[in-house]
Design a protein around this motif. Sequence first.
Motif: not given
Lengths: 56, 140
Positions: A1-12
């Motif tokens: 998982m990329t860092h940006f994907a982790a950010v988006l999932l956290f935000a979601l």
Amino acid sequence: MTHFAAVLLFALFASIVFGITQRETPRRMIRYGIYCFVLFAGAAVALSWLMFLIAR
Amino acid sequence: MATAENKNAAAGQGPQPGATQGFVYLPLIAGWLVPGAGHFLLRKWGRGALLAASILGMFGLGLAMQGKLYSNAHDILDILGLAGDLGNGLLYIFSRMLGLGADQVQVTTADYGTRFIVVAGLLNVIAAVDAHNLRTGRKA
């Protein structure tokens, strides 16, 4: 998982909980959830660019 | 004197009649122990399912990223992390019993995973308090 994907999932996930718990009607829940998601993701992108420019 | 619950009931906004009987703190405790259970008890199926999916998803992703489960409190940051982890209720207890989660953070994503687990616990506390507010009629 990329860092940006982790950010988006956290935000979601955080936005869903904030929307449901902080507003009373379904329409306002959805609007507030979208608002939180945009702020989370937008802040991450803006801060990333800021750090990139500082590091140059 | 009219209570908030009575006012909401009169306006047709309060919790359903069957959901207002029994122990008033039950949705709060159930919501803490099992994500979404407080809302399920109040027959808020959609909200409960979304909350459960979000909190379980965040907790599961945290474990998948080899996040650390706090088990002791040596300094103030450990205490805060442990408090956040305890917000996950039974998820935290069963995960500790099963030995899930990393003992030490060794990669960058594990640090993110640790934060995911802590934030899942904090979001679960917010959801449990929301269920309590629904139960008492403070929120429609």
